[in-house]
Design a protein around this motif. Structure first.
Motif, PDB file in Angstrom:
ATOM      1  N   SER A   1       0.826  -1.199   0.000  1.00 50.82           N
ATOM      2  CA  SER A   1       0.000   0.000   0.000  1.00 50.82           C
ATOM      3  C   SER A   1       0.867   1.258   0.000  1.00 50.82           C
ATOM      4  O   SER A   1       1.928   1.291   0.620  1.00 50.82           O
ATOM      5  CB  SER A   1      -0.880  -0.029   1.247  1.00 50.82           C
ATOM      6  OG  SER A   1      -1.494   1.215   1.426  1.00 50.82           O
TER       7      SER A   1
ATOM      8  N   THR B   1      -1.765   4.904   4.017  1.00 48.46           N
ATOM      9  CA  THR B   1      -2.821   4.400   4.875  1.00 48.46           C
ATOM     10  C   THR B   1      -3.398   5.544   5.682  1.00 48.46           C
ATOM     11  O   THR B   1      -2.708   6.527   5.967  1.00 48.46           O
ATOM     12  CB  THR B   1      -2.300   3.315   5.846  1.00 48.46           C
ATOM     13  OG1 THR B   1      -1.119   3.796   6.459  1.00 48.46           O
ATOM     14  CG2 THR B   1      -2.001   2.026   5.124  1.00 48.46           C
TER      15      THR B   1
ATOM     16  N   GLU C   1      -8.118   4.250  11.138  1.00 45.51           N
ATOM     17  CA  GLU C   1      -8.628   2.893  11.318  1.00 45.51           C
ATOM     18  C   GLU C   1     -10.073   2.795  10.836  1.00 45.51           C
ATOM     19  O   GLU C   1     -10.924   3.583  11.246  1.00 45.51           O
ATOM     20  CB  GLU C   1      -8.558   2.510  12.802  1.00 45.51           C
ATOM     21  CG  GLU C   1      -7.143   2.190  13.238  1.00 45.51           C
ATOM     22  CD  GLU C   1      -7.019   2.008  14.737  1.00 45.51           C
ATOM     23  OE1 GLU C   1      -7.903   2.472  15.477  1.00 45.51           O
ATOM     24  OE2 GLU C   1      -6.019   1.398  15.163  1.00 45.51           O
TER      25      GLU C   1
ATOM     26  N   VAL D   1      -7.728  -2.530  11.110  1.00 44.57           N
ATOM     27  CA  VAL D   1      -7.454  -2.345   9.682  1.00 44.57           C
ATOM     28  C   VAL D   1      -7.589  -0.867   9.387  1.00 44.57           C
ATOM     29  O   VAL D   1      -8.568  -0.236   9.787  1.00 44.57           O
ATOM     30  CB  VAL D   1      -8.456  -3.137   8.806  1.00 44.57           C
ATOM     31  CG1 VAL D   1      -8.160  -2.925   7.328  1.00 44.57           C
ATOM     32  CG2 VAL D   1      -8.441  -4.614   9.157  1.00 44.57           C
ATOM     33  N   ARG D   2      -6.599  -0.298   8.714  1.00 47.81           N
ATOM     34  CA  ARG D   2      -6.663   1.115   8.356  1.00 47.81           C
ATOM     35  C   ARG D   2      -7.212   1.294   6.940  1.00 47.81           C
ATOM     36  O   ARG D   2      -7.160   0.367   6.135  1.00 47.81           O
ATOM     37  CB  ARG D   2      -5.270   1.738   8.409  1.00 47.81           C
ATOM     38  CG  ARG D   2      -4.706   1.805   9.795  1.00 47.81           C
ATOM     39  CD  ARG D   2      -3.287   2.363   9.794  1.00 47.81           C
ATOM     40  NE  ARG D   2      -2.835   2.512  11.161  1.00 47.81           N
ATOM     41  CZ  ARG D   2      -3.163   3.544  11.942  1.00 47.81           C
ATOM     42  NH1 ARG D   2      -3.892   4.542  11.459  1.00 47.81           N
ATOM     43  NH2 ARG D   2      -2.747   3.606  13.181  1.00 47.81           N
ATOM     44  N   ALA D   3      -7.676   2.480   6.660  1.00 45.24           N
ATOM     45  CA  ALA D   3      -8.072   2.813   5.294  1.00 45.24           C
ATOM     46  C   ALA D   3      -6.839   2.679   4.409  1.00 45.24           C
ATOM     47  O   ALA D   3      -5.739   3.050   4.814  1.00 45.24           O
ATOM     48  CB  ALA D   3      -8.624   4.228   5.244  1.00 45.24           C
ATOM     49  N   GLY D   4      -6.995   2.112   3.221  1.00 45.69           N
ATOM     50  CA  GLY D   4      -5.866   1.974   2.312  1.00 45.69           C
ATOM     51  C   GLY D   4      -4.946   0.828   2.652  1.00 45.69           C
ATOM     52  O   GLY D   4      -3.769   0.844   2.293  1.00 45.69           O
ATOM     53  N   GLU D   5      -5.473  -0.174   3.358  1.00 52.22           N
ATOM     54  CA  GLU D   5      -4.633  -1.264   3.818  1.00 52.22           C
ATOM     55  C   GLU D   5      -5.359  -2.608   3.666  1.00 52.22           C
ATOM     56  O   GLU D   5      -6.549  -2.706   3.925  1.00 52.22           O
ATOM     57  CB  GLU D   5      -4.299  -1.024   5.298  1.00 52.22           C
ATOM     58  CG  GLU D   5      -3.416  -2.073   5.923  1.00 52.22           C
ATOM     59  CD  GLU D   5      -3.171  -1.816   7.409  1.00 52.22           C
ATOM     60  OE1 GLU D   5      -2.006  -1.897   7.812  1.00 52.22           O
ATOM     61  OE2 GLU D   5      -4.142  -1.549   8.153  1.00 52.22           O
TER      62      GLU D   5
ATOM     63  N   ARG E   1      -8.396  -1.017  -2.244  1.00 50.45           N
ATOM     64  CA  ARG E   1      -7.506  -0.521  -1.192  1.00 50.45           C
ATOM     65  C   ARG E   1      -6.901   0.832  -1.583  1.00 50.45           C
ATOM     66  O   ARG E   1      -6.913   1.779  -0.800  1.00 50.45           O
ATOM     67  CB  ARG E   1      -6.379  -1.527  -0.974  1.00 50.45           C
ATOM     68  CG  ARG E   1      -5.237  -0.988  -0.134  1.00 50.45           C
ATOM     69  CD  ARG E   1      -4.000  -1.844  -0.228  1.00 50.45           C
ATOM     70  NE  ARG E   1      -3.312  -1.688  -1.502  1.00 50.45           N
ATOM     71  CZ  ARG E   1      -2.219  -2.364  -1.845  1.00 50.45           C
ATOM     72  NH1 ARG E   1      -1.716  -3.270  -1.030  1.00 50.45           N
ATOM     73  NH2 ARG E   1      -1.647  -2.159  -3.020  1.00 50.45           N
ATOM     74  N   ASP E   2      -6.394   0.911  -2.815  1.00 52.13           N
ATOM     75  CA  ASP E   2      -5.724   2.143  -3.238  1.00 52.13           C
ATOM     76  C   ASP E   2      -6.694   3.311  -3.319  1.00 52.13           C
ATOM     77  O   ASP E   2      -6.313   4.468  -3.337  1.00 52.13           O
ATOM     78  CB  ASP E   2      -5.020   1.925  -4.583  1.00 52.13           C
ATOM     79  CG  ASP E   2      -3.893   0.894  -4.448  1.00 52.13           C
ATOM     80  OD1 ASP E   2      -3.447   0.663  -3.307  1.00 52.13           O
ATOM     81  OD2 ASP E   2      -3.479   0.318  -5.476  1.00 52.13           O
TER      82      ASP E   2
ATOM     83  N   GLY F   1     -10.541  -0.218   3.448  1.00 60.84           N
ATOM     84  CA  GLY F   1      -9.747  -1.200   4.185  1.00 60.84           C
ATOM     85  C   GLY F   1     -10.249  -2.588   3.825  1.00 60.84           C
ATOM     86  O   GLY F   1     -11.434  -2.767   3.533  1.00 60.84           O
TER      87      GLY F   1
ATOM     88  N   ASP G   1      -0.831  -6.220   3.088  1.00 61.85           N
ATOM     89  CA  ASP G   1       0.218  -5.320   3.533  1.00 61.85           C
ATOM     90  C   ASP G   1       0.849  -5.853   4.806  1.00 61.85           C
ATOM     91  O   ASP G   1       2.045  -5.702   5.025  1.00 61.85           O
ATOM     92  CB  ASP G   1      -0.365  -3.924   3.757  1.00 61.85           C
ATOM     93  CG  ASP G   1      -0.880  -3.351   2.451  1.00 61.85           C
ATOM     94  OD1 ASP G   1      -0.060  -3.190   1.530  1.00 61.85           O
ATOM     95  OD2 ASP G   1      -2.095  -3.116   2.321  1.00 61.85           O
TER      96      ASP G   1
END
Ligand code: ATP
Ligand code: MG
Length: 487
Positions: A249, A252, A255, A267-271, A432-433, A437, A453
C-alpha cells in the motif's frame, strides 16, 4: 488401452449457451484424468453427462469402449460411475453413517441393520485409509469430512470410476494433501479418477493425463509429463498471463476497523490486512463477529462507530462489504434471478418511493455482471444456472461495486479460475488504493502473501503474531501457524 469412460463428439447447449461443443475425451482405466478450464468452460456439464445426470443434444457417452445411452444417474451408477458434485448435497440433520447408506440401507427383515451399516462403513473407510466420526451430524463436520463420506458413498455403491468436481476448492492445504493421497491410493487399487480443479499445481501433482476445455471445446489432451505450470496456464486461458505479485500500500489512513476480544486487530483505510492460520484457528469466528453473524466478545468499531450490537443489514448500511467463499449459504440466493442477487443490499438506493424500476435494476445488474466478466445469458436467469466460478464473481461484483469502507473477504477466490483470480486480486488492490480497508481471510498462503500489507497469524483462537506481506514472510507464517516462535 481400454477407454473406461469417455465422450464422443458430445454437444450440449442451454438456450444460446454452448456448454459443450463436439467434446471427445478418453479416460483410460486405472488413471487419474484431470479436466481443467476457465469458469464456464463446460467441465461440470461434461461430468453430468458422463454420469447420466444430463443428456447430450448430440454425440455419445462411451463406457468400456462401447457407446452407451445413460438415461439417468442410476444408469451411471449401474456402469460403476460415481460423482462427487461441485456443491455437496448431504443432509445436514442426518449423521454421517445415515448419509452414507441413505437409500441403500442394509436391512434385516423390515428393519435397518445399523450394526451392519456401521461395519460396512468402517471397512470402507479403512480400505481408503480415512477415519470418520460416523455418529456426528453432517452439519457439524468440515467440508473435507463430508467430501470423504461422499467418496465412500460412491465406492459403496460399487463405483470404480470416481468423478470429483472441484473437490479441493474449499479445502485447506493439509486437507488437499490428504485428498490427493486418497486419489493416488484409489488409482493404485486400480480405480479410475476424473479430477477437476483450477489449481494447476494440484493437477500437475496428481494427474496422469490432462484435458483442457475452453469455451465448451476440447483444446487438447496431454500426458502430464508434456506440461508445466506455465504451459498449462496458457492452454487454459489461451494467452500469456501476467501476475501482479506483491505491491504494498502507498498510503494508509485512519482505522476503519477495530476488533477487541479473544482476537484483537485493526485495519486502516488503504490497507489490506491478511489473516492466516490452520483451518479452525479462529478465522471463522472472527469473520462472523465482524459481519454480525455471531455475538461479539469485545468492542468492534467500523470507521469510528461502535457496531458491536448492530445487526448485519445496519453494518452493511454503515459501510461493510462481505465476500464469503461459501456462496451457497451466504453469498447468493440460488433460486433468485441474477438481477435480484446483484442488487441485494443496494435496492434502497436504486428505487424511488419504495418502488424499483425494472429497467434500472436490469441496467445496474448488467453493468455489475459485465464489469466482473460473469458468463451469463440474461439477468433474469436464476443464479443456480451459472457455473460455480461465475456465481462467485456475482458476489464479488456486488460487494466491490458498493465501494465499502471495509471489505471482509473470506476465501474470495474459491472456485474462481486462474485469470479470474488475478483479476479479483487487482480489483482488491484497487479498492484498497481507493481508500477502503480490506480484511482478507484465506487458506491460500500465496494469496495472502501477494495481497496483504501485513498478515496476522492465528493459532488456537488467538493472535500468534504479525508479519509484513510479501514472499519473504512465508516461513515465518508457517512457524506461527503451528504456534511456535520464528527464530
Ligand atoms: N442448467 C443450466 N441452465 C442454463 N445454463 C447452464 C446450465 N448449466 C450450465 N449452464 C451454462 O453452461 C456453461 C458451462 O457451465 P459449466 O457449469 O459446465 O462450467 P464449468 O466449466 O463447470 O465452470 P466452473 O469452473 O465455474 O464451475 C456456463 O455458461 C453455464 O452458465
Ligand atoms: Mg463447474
Amino acid at each position: 488401452m481400454s477407454v473406461r469412460l469417455g465422450a464422443r463428439d458430445v454437444s450440449r447447449a442451454f438456450g444460446p449457451v454452448r456448454a459443450n461443443e463436439g467434446v471427445s475425451v478418453e479416460i483410460r482405466a486405472g488413471t487419474v484424468h484431470a479436466v481443467v478450464g476457465e469458469n464456464g468452460a463446460g467441465k461440470t456439464t461434461l461430468m453430468r453427462i458422463l454420469y447420466g445426470l444430463d443428456q447430450p443434444d448430440s454425440g455419445t457417452v462411451v463406457i468400456n469402449d462401447q457407446p452407451v445411452r445413460l438415461r439417468g444417474p442410476a444408469d451411471g451408477i449401474g456402469h460403476g460411475i460415481g460423482l462427487v458434485p461441485q456443491e455437496l448435497a448431504m443432509i445436514g440433520s442426518l449423521t454421517l453413517l445415515e448419509n452414507l447408506v441413505l437409500g441403500t440401507e442394509p436391512r434385516s427383515g423390515p428393519r435397518i441393520d445399523w450394526a451392519r451399516a456401521r461395519g460396512e462403513a468402517e471397512e470402507l473407510a479403512s480400505r481408503v485409509g480415512v477415519e470418520l466420526p460416523w455418529t456426528a451430524l453432517a452439519d457439524n463436520v468440515s467440508i473435507s469430512v463430508r467430501q470423504q463420506v461422499e467418496i465412500l458413498r460412491a465406492l459403496r455403491r460399487g463405483a470404480d470410476v470416481l468423478i470429483l468436481d472441484e473437490p479441493t476448492a474449499a479445502l485447506a492445504p493439509a486437507q488437499v494433501d490428504d485428498l490427493l493421497r486418497l486419489l493416488r491410493g484409489l488409482r493404485e487399487a486400480g480405480r479410475t479418477v476424473v479430477f477437476i480443479s483450477h489449481k494447476v499445481d494440484e493437477v500437475l501433482a496428481v494427474a496422469d493425463e490432462i484435458t483442457v476445455l475452453r469455451g465448451g471445446k476440447v483444446i487438447t489432451t496431454r500426458p502430464v509429463g508434456d506440461l508445466d505450470r506455465t504451459s498449462l496456464i496458457e492452454l487454459i486461458v489461451g494467452q500469456q498471463v501476467g501476475f501482479t505479485g506483491f505491491v504494498p500500500s502507498a498510503v494508509t489512513g485512519d482505522e476503519v476497523l477495530t476488533v477487541a476480544g479473544s482476537v484483537s486487530l485493526s485495519v486502516r483505510a488503504g490497507e489490506i490486512v491478511g489473516v492466516a492460520g490452520i483451518a479452525g484457528s479462529g478465522q471463522d469466528e472472527l469473520v462472523e463477529r465482524v459481519v454480525g453473524l455471531r455475538p461479539p466478545d469485545g468492542r468492534i468499531t467500523l470507521a469510528g462507530q461502535d457496531i458491536s450490537t448492530l445487526p448485519v443489514d445496519r453494518r452493511r448500511a454503515a459501510g461493510l462489504g462481505y465476500i464469503s467463499g461459501d456462496r451457497r449459504s451466504e453469498g447468493l440466493s440460488m433460486d433468485a434471478s441474477l438481477a435480484d442477487n446483484t442488487i441485494a443490499g443496494t435496492h434502497r438506493t436504486l428505487g424511488r418511493h419504495g418502488w424499483l424500476k425494472p429497467s434500472a435494476v436490469r441496467a445496474y445488474a448488467k453493468r455489475v455482471l459485465d464489469g466482473y466478466s460473469v458468463r451469463y445469458g440474461r439477468t433474469t436467469a436464476v443464479a443456480r444456472t451459472l457455473s460455480g466460478g461465475n456465481q462467485q464473481r456475482v458476489v464479488i461484483g456486488r460487494e466491490l461495486d458498493r465501494d465499502p469502507k471495509l471489505l471482509v473477504a473470506a476465501g474470495p477466490t474459491r472456485g474462481v479460475d486462474v485469470l479470474g483470480m488475478t483479476y479479483i486480486h487487482d480489483k482488491l488492490r484497487a479498492l484498497r488504493d481507493n481508500g477502503s480497508g480490506v480484511l482478507l481471510v484465506s487458506e491460500q498462503l500465496d494469496e495472502l502473501l501477494d495481497l496483504s500489507d501485513r498478515i496476522i497469524v492465528l493459532h488456537g483462537g488467538r493472535v500468534a503474531g504479525e508479519v509484513p506481506g510479501g514472499p519473504a514472510s512465508r516461513t515465518a507464517i508457517g512457524t506461527l501457524m503451528l504456534g511456535r516462535t520464528p527464530s
